[in-house]
Design an enzyme around this catalytic site. Sequence first.
Site, PDB file in Angstrom:
ATOM      1  N   TYR A  85       9.413 -10.929 -29.782  1.00  8.51           N
ATOM      2  CA  TYR A  85       9.223 -12.382 -29.677  1.00  8.51           C
ATOM      3  C   TYR A  85      10.496 -13.036 -30.218  1.00  8.51           C
ATOM      4  O   TYR A  85      11.537 -12.399 -30.307  1.00  8.51           O
ATOM      5  CB  TYR A  85       7.935 -12.720 -30.467  1.00  8.51           C
ATOM      6  CG  TYR A  85       7.453 -14.132 -30.337  1.00  8.51           C
ATOM      7  CD1 TYR A  85       7.250 -14.707 -29.083  1.00  8.51           C
ATOM      8  CD2 TYR A  85       7.185 -14.900 -31.465  1.00  8.51           C
ATOM      9  CE1 TYR A  85       6.788 -16.015 -28.981  1.00  8.51           C
ATOM     10  CE2 TYR A  85       6.721 -16.201 -31.371  1.00  8.51           C
ATOM     11  CZ  TYR A  85       6.536 -16.756 -30.115  1.00  8.51           C
ATOM     12  OH  TYR A  85       6.092 -18.040 -30.006  1.00  8.51           O
ATOM     13  N   ARG A 108      13.016 -23.836 -19.092  1.00 10.97           N
ATOM     14  CA  ARG A 108      13.479 -24.137 -20.463  1.00 10.97           C
ATOM     15  C   ARG A 108      12.970 -23.027 -21.367  1.00 10.97           C
ATOM     16  O   ARG A 108      11.909 -23.119 -21.941  1.00 10.97           O
ATOM     17  CB  ARG A 108      12.945 -25.524 -20.880  1.00 10.97           C
ATOM     18  CG  ARG A 108      13.429 -26.100 -22.151  1.00 10.97           C
ATOM     19  CD  ARG A 108      12.881 -25.431 -23.425  1.00 10.97           C
ATOM     20  NE  ARG A 108      11.608 -25.886 -23.896  1.00 10.97           N
ATOM     21  CZ  ARG A 108      10.753 -25.122 -24.594  1.00 10.97           C
ATOM     22  NH1 ARG A 108      11.018 -23.846 -24.859  1.00 10.97           N
ATOM     23  NH2 ARG A 108       9.613 -25.604 -25.007  1.00 10.97           N
ATOM     24  N   LYS A 133       5.005 -13.303 -25.182  1.00  8.83           N
ATOM     25  CA  LYS A 133       3.822 -14.047 -25.645  1.00  8.83           C
ATOM     26  C   LYS A 133       2.570 -13.182 -25.464  1.00  8.83           C
ATOM     27  O   LYS A 133       1.679 -13.179 -26.309  1.00  8.83           O
ATOM     28  CB  LYS A 133       3.671 -15.350 -24.851  1.00  8.83           C
ATOM     29  CG  LYS A 133       4.765 -16.380 -25.128  1.00  8.83           C
ATOM     30  CD  LYS A 133       4.385 -17.365 -26.213  1.00  8.83           C
ATOM     31  CE  LYS A 133       5.533 -18.310 -26.541  1.00  8.83           C
ATOM     32  NZ  LYS A 133       5.281 -19.201 -27.657  1.00  8.83           N
ATOM     33  N   GLU A 149       3.989 -21.905 -20.189  1.00  8.93           N
ATOM     34  CA  GLU A 149       4.983 -21.657 -21.231  1.00  8.93           C
ATOM     35  C   GLU A 149       6.387 -22.026 -20.763  1.00  8.93           C
ATOM     36  O   GLU A 149       6.809 -21.645 -19.673  1.00  8.93           O
ATOM     37  CB  GLU A 149       4.951 -20.155 -21.589  1.00  8.93           C
ATOM     38  CG  GLU A 149       5.754 -19.803 -22.816  1.00  8.93           C
ATOM     39  CD  GLU A 149       5.178 -20.403 -24.094  1.00  8.93           C
ATOM     40  OE1 GLU A 149       3.955 -20.348 -24.281  1.00  8.93           O
ATOM     41  OE2 GLU A 149       5.970 -20.936 -24.904  1.00  8.93           O
ATOM     42  N   ASP A 150       7.066 -22.762 -21.570  1.00 15.60           N
ATOM     43  CA  ASP A 150       8.491 -23.056 -21.376  1.00 15.60           C
ATOM     44  C   ASP A 150       8.821 -23.655 -20.006  1.00 15.60           C
ATOM     45  O   ASP A 150       9.771 -23.234 -19.328  1.00 15.60           O
ATOM     46  CB  ASP A 150       9.337 -21.810 -21.683  1.00 15.60           C
ATOM     47  CG  ASP A 150       9.330 -21.510 -23.181  1.00 15.60           C
ATOM     48  OD1 ASP A 150       8.623 -22.211 -23.929  1.00 15.60           O
ATOM     49  OD2 ASP A 150      10.040 -20.590 -23.613  1.00 15.60           O
ATOM     50  N   ASP A 194       1.306 -24.348 -24.024  1.00 20.60           N
ATOM     51  CA  ASP A 194       1.563 -23.879 -25.386  1.00 20.60           C
ATOM     52  C   ASP A 194       2.606 -24.749 -26.102  1.00 20.60           C
ATOM     53  O   ASP A 194       2.453 -25.060 -27.282  1.00 20.60           O
ATOM     54  CB  ASP A 194       2.041 -22.422 -25.290  1.00 20.60           C
ATOM     55  CG  ASP A 194       2.339 -21.818 -26.636  1.00 20.60           C
ATOM     56  OD1 ASP A 194       1.587 -22.093 -27.575  1.00 20.60           O
ATOM     57  OD2 ASP A 194       3.306 -21.052 -26.733  1.00 20.60           O
ATOM     58  N   ASP A 195       3.645 -25.132 -25.376  1.00 19.49           N
ATOM     59  CA  ASP A 195       4.722 -25.898 -26.024  1.00 19.49           C
ATOM     60  C   ASP A 195       4.263 -27.293 -26.415  1.00 19.49           C
ATOM     61  O   ASP A 195       4.669 -27.820 -27.441  1.00 19.49           O
ATOM     62  CB  ASP A 195       5.940 -25.974 -25.092  1.00 19.49           C
ATOM     63  CG  ASP A 195       6.451 -24.592 -24.797  1.00 19.49           C
ATOM     64  OD1 ASP A 195       6.983 -23.960 -25.714  1.00 19.49           O
ATOM     65  OD2 ASP A 195       6.263 -24.120 -23.656  1.00 19.49           O
ATOM     66  N   ASN A 224      13.975 -23.015 -31.530  1.00 19.12           N
ATOM     67  CA  ASN A 224      14.231 -21.573 -31.357  1.00 19.12           C
ATOM     68  C   ASN A 224      15.343 -21.351 -30.350  1.00 19.12           C
ATOM     69  O   ASN A 224      15.613 -22.225 -29.534  1.00 19.12           O
ATOM     70  CB  ASN A 224      12.956 -20.903 -30.823  1.00 19.12           C
ATOM     71  CG  ASN A 224      11.820 -20.976 -31.821  1.00 19.12           C
ATOM     72  OD1 ASN A 224      12.010 -20.724 -32.988  1.00 19.12           O
ATOM     73  ND2 ASN A 224      10.653 -21.351 -31.339  1.00 19.12           N
TER      74      ASN A 224
HETATM   75  N1  LIG Z   1       8.480 -23.582 -33.327  1.00 18.89           N
HETATM   76  C1  LIG Z   1       7.756 -23.622 -32.269  1.00 18.89           C
HETATM   77  O1  LIG Z   1       6.605 -23.171 -32.250  1.00 18.89           O
HETATM   78  C2  LIG Z   1       8.278 -24.249 -31.029  1.00 18.89           C
HETATM   79  C3  LIG Z   1       9.581 -24.590 -30.904  1.00 18.89           C
HETATM   80  N2  LIG Z   1      10.035 -25.142 -29.757  1.00 18.89           N
HETATM   81  C4  LIG Z   1      11.457 -25.430 -29.676  1.00 18.89           C
HETATM   82  O2  LIG Z   1      11.647 -26.809 -29.534  1.00 18.89           O
HETATM   83  C5  LIG Z   1      12.857 -27.027 -28.863  1.00 18.89           C
HETATM   84  C6  LIG Z   1      12.671 -28.149 -27.874  1.00 18.89           C
HETATM   85  O3  LIG Z   1      11.725 -27.810 -26.898  1.00 18.89           O
HETATM   86  P1  LIG Z   1      11.346 -28.894 -25.768  1.00 18.89           P
HETATM   87  O4  LIG Z   1      10.792 -30.106 -26.406  1.00 18.89           O
HETATM   88  O5  LIG Z   1      10.466 -28.264 -24.779  1.00 18.89           O
HETATM   89  O6  LIG Z   1      12.764 -29.134 -25.148  1.00 18.89           O
HETATM   90  P2  LIG Z   1      13.356 -30.362 -24.370  1.00 18.89           P
HETATM   91  O7  LIG Z   1      14.644 -29.951 -23.824  1.00 18.89           O
HETATM   92  O8  LIG Z   1      12.333 -30.922 -23.468  1.00 18.89           O
HETATM   93  O9  LIG Z   1      13.590 -31.462 -25.498  1.00 18.89           O
HETATM   94  C7  LIG Z   1      14.680 -31.509 -26.341  1.00 18.89           C
HETATM   95  C8  LIG Z   1      14.741 -32.906 -26.914  1.00 18.89           C
HETATM   96  O10 LIG Z   1      15.732 -32.911 -27.915  1.00 18.89           O
HETATM   97  C9  LIG Z   1      16.508 -34.078 -27.739  1.00 18.89           C
HETATM   98  N3  LIG Z   1      17.827 -33.918 -28.319  1.00 18.89           N
HETATM   99  C10 LIG Z   1      18.901 -33.303 -27.778  1.00 18.89           C
HETATM  100  N4  LIG Z   1      19.983 -33.481 -28.574  1.00 18.89           N
HETATM  101  C11 LIG Z   1      19.559 -34.193 -29.636  1.00 18.89           C
HETATM  102  C12 LIG Z   1      20.212 -34.701 -30.764  1.00 18.89           C
HETATM  103  N5  LIG Z   1      21.498 -34.497 -30.971  1.00 18.89           N
HETATM  104  N6  LIG Z   1      19.485 -35.406 -31.658  1.00 18.89           N
HETATM  105  C13 LIG Z   1      18.168 -35.628 -31.469  1.00 18.89           C
HETATM  106  N7  LIG Z   1      17.503 -35.185 -30.393  1.00 18.89           N
HETATM  107  C14 LIG Z   1      18.190 -34.462 -29.484  1.00 18.89           C
HETATM  108  C15 LIG Z   1      16.529 -34.289 -26.237  1.00 18.89           C
HETATM  109  O11 LIG Z   1      16.883 -35.617 -25.907  1.00 18.89           O
HETATM  110  C16 LIG Z   1      15.102 -33.974 -25.896  1.00 18.89           C
HETATM  111  O12 LIG Z   1      14.299 -35.111 -26.085  1.00 18.89           O
HETATM  112  C17 LIG Z   1      13.280 -25.692 -28.295  1.00 18.89           C
HETATM  113  O13 LIG Z   1      14.317 -25.166 -29.070  1.00 18.89           O
HETATM  114  C18 LIG Z   1      12.084 -24.839 -28.451  1.00 18.89           C
HETATM  115  O14 LIG Z   1      12.422 -23.498 -28.692  1.00 18.89           O
HETATM  116  C19 LIG Z   1       9.208 -25.432 -28.701  1.00 18.89           C
HETATM  117  C20 LIG Z   1       7.895 -25.091 -28.771  1.00 18.89           C
HETATM  118  C21 LIG Z   1       7.340 -24.433 -29.921  1.00 18.89           C
HETATM  119  C1  LIG Z   2       7.919 -20.866 -29.660  1.00 18.61           C
HETATM  120  C2  LIG Z   2       8.014 -21.468 -28.357  1.00 18.61           C
HETATM  121  O1  LIG Z   2       7.048 -21.520 -27.631  1.00 18.61           O
HETATM  122  C3  LIG Z   2       9.260 -22.037 -27.939  1.00 18.61           C
HETATM  123  O2  LIG Z   2      10.211 -22.035 -28.709  1.00 18.61           O
HETATM  124  O3  LIG Z   2       9.311 -22.501 -26.813  1.00 18.61           O
HETATM  125 MG   LIG Z   3       7.564 -21.994 -25.656  1.00 16.54          MG
END
Ligand SMILES: NC(=O)C1=CN([C@@H]2O[C@H](COP(=O)(O)OP(=O)(O)OC[C@H]3O[C@@H](n4cnc5c(N)ncnc54)[C@H](O)[C@@H]3O)[C@@H](O)[C@H]2O)C=CC1
Ligand SMILES: CC(=O)C(=O)O
Ligand SMILES: [Mg+2]
Length: 727
Positions: A146, A199, A217, A288-289, A311-312, A467
Amino acid sequence: MPSFYNQTRAASSLMRRLKRSLINPTALPRPRCFTTTEGHRPTLVHKRSLDILHDPWFNKGTAFSMTERDRLDLRGLLPPNVMSSEQQIERFMVDLKRLEVQARDGPSDPNALAKWRILNRLHDRNETMYYKVLIANIEEYAPIVYTPTVGLVCQNYSGLFRRPRGMYFSAEDRGEMMSMVYNWPADQVDMIVVTDGSRILGLGDLGVQGIGIAIGKLDLYVAAAGINPQRVLPVMIDVGTNNEKLIKDPLYLGLQQHRLDGDEYIAVIDEFMEAVFTRWPNVIVQFEDFQSKWAFKLLQRYRNTHRMFNDDVQGTAGVAIAGLLGAVRAQGRPMIDFPKQKIVVAGAGSAGIGVVNAARKTMARMLGNNETAFDSAKSQFWVVDANGLITDERQNIDPDALPFARRINEAGRQGLREGAGLAEVVRQVQPDVLLGLSAVGGLFSKEVLEALKGSTSTKPAIFAMSNPTKNAECTPEEAFKIVGDNIIFASGSPFRDVDLGNGRIGHCNQGNNMYLFPGIGLGTLLSGSRIISDGMLQAAAERLAAYMTEEEVLKGMIFPPISKIRDITKEVAAAVVQEAVQEDLAEGYRDIDARELQKICQDQEEVLEYVQNNMWSPEYPTLELRDGFFWQIGIDSDTPIFQSNWGSAHRVHLTEIYVDSQPSPLVCGDFMIPSYNGWDVRKVRQVFTPIDADAILHCSIANRSSDVLIWVIILVAPILLVRVMHG
Ligand SMILES: NC(=O)C1=CN([C@@H]2O[C@H](COP(=O)(O)OP(=O)(O)OC[C@H]3O[C@@H](n4cnc5c(N)ncnc54)[C@H](O)[C@@H]3O)[C@@H](O)[C@H]2O)C=CC1
Ligand SMILES: CC(=O)C(=O)O
Ligand SMILES: [Mg+2]
């Protein structure tokens, strides 16, 4: 429900395959014999589907042509790009020569990829042993199967690809999915994780290579939730990629075209959903993603009609809520103080907006669960994206972010403006929580963390949730060093705890949706709920929050260690089952009907036991050889399945048919059975038209006519026909 059009299409597609089996002599039983490919004579195979891909003698991997894929029921079992054998060798050599790939976003462990390869080979060889190893060493190997290593695996998937796992539905398969879905060998699938690769983690568009995240996953579904590995299905929907590097890469395994968009895109996803829910009506689909643009739209499209969740958007929201409630407790305050927290969120994508939406609803519930409460709760959030603070002055504001746009006048009074930078926002707002879901590594810079020192909280919380590791908004070392020892820290990918000196530990929590999605899936399965409601998700989050003791929380531990993931998943699943029962959504599972489930749910211990008893554990079963030939309609599964242990076409004489356990007066006779191992009732109906296959519980079969007779009929009949026609 499947449309009439699609059912008809599925039926005609199945009939085509049926006919093909009946008239194709290669599908008839004969000794396993094959000739050489010299002189272009075909090699006759006695196998189909995955059995061919797993046979080193016949397997050609990605080099199977499209017509062969169709003939041998391989469609969907391989990535869509057909490769030449030269390209296959090139791909293999490129991969061989870069054994130690360390991409920019890779994990810090230099051997991570090598460990993944070894585990992956074990996965292919012996699933029971693989999951035994994974469960026993989950802390060590979750970061391999993962995040973060799975990100590196996806980035290099075209090179790492060996044996296919899961299904691929591509834009080229439009109109075929309903039939392709039957190429998957399992009669029963409980859990699908599907991605379109747009993504992957914070690594952007990785196209078909995103299948790795679905596999990772599902590994957690098996290890944490005890979903039977024979009943999981990773799926990649390849609608193209907008990653120009992949489009130009001759060794890329996916469609080399730009992504479908608009109605065309939706039509592909609709077709996929219809196909999988037609074959496995009780399956649960985890999205997912998917890029944010589609994540919300698809969730709204299916969530009230299908057993699915994103999930996201939803899993991440639940984990964040549990963490936010933990942060309130860690400040020594009651959870009911949550609506007073000021929260700055960096990132307004599927994850960020999912979190603020759910946090707002939780606050509103605590404030009285009415319109006013819901309205006032939104003022606790400041959302910053790539263009800075989002206010109602923003042009072309994303509709999903719109409810959280700050009023410009009010922002002005706080010393803020449209597009204000993150550091400025943190300085002015003095938040209790700074939460990152931006996919921008290092976004919580020294300046931002310095600004957080002005927080009005006694114990500010920093959630760097992006991540993989390199995308974390900051490291725990940076957070503890700059903001101070008295903070709560969580990250999406795992980091080590920080030594604060004098025997004190700065705890690094892993704030990842892995603590929820396996329990959400398992709870939905065991409740038999037809949908996944907000209440079920909320119950899951609350149970996760409650899992940590007061003592742990005060030490800064707001999420359990991953070594407890199986136990926490059991608890989460139990909470989901109870909520589904409470909301009258539960229809039961297998022989436990809704009423019995209701009784079970009255006792906390009983529902935990019910969940535990339905979790698969990796133990070798005793195997017995069942010689000869048998058919049965499975009654222990949700869908009655007509099964044969004979993998080839054959003629049979049915002697007994039981309907509702009673011998049936239906006329038995000779039938030609094509070479499918697992049929669902629709297929059975097409062969045994006079029989209501739904009602058959058991039938036994006696003598099959000899293969020789079949061959005689096939060869002699046309000659006789011609003779008759010519008098
Ligand atoms: N820890 C966890 O369980 C999870 C973590 N994630 C992580 O969250 C991240 C984002 O995922 P999504 O929302 O789906 O991606 P996304 O690409 O849809 O959203 C990214 C957002 O960040 C913003 N952004 C970009 N540069 C920025 C900056 N300099 N300052 C502030 N905001 C900025 C963008 O405008 C956009 O709104 C990924 O890295 C993903 O791995 C996602 C789901 C679960
Ligand atoms: C953890 C997860 O689902 C993500 O980073 O997209
Ligand atoms: Mg995800």
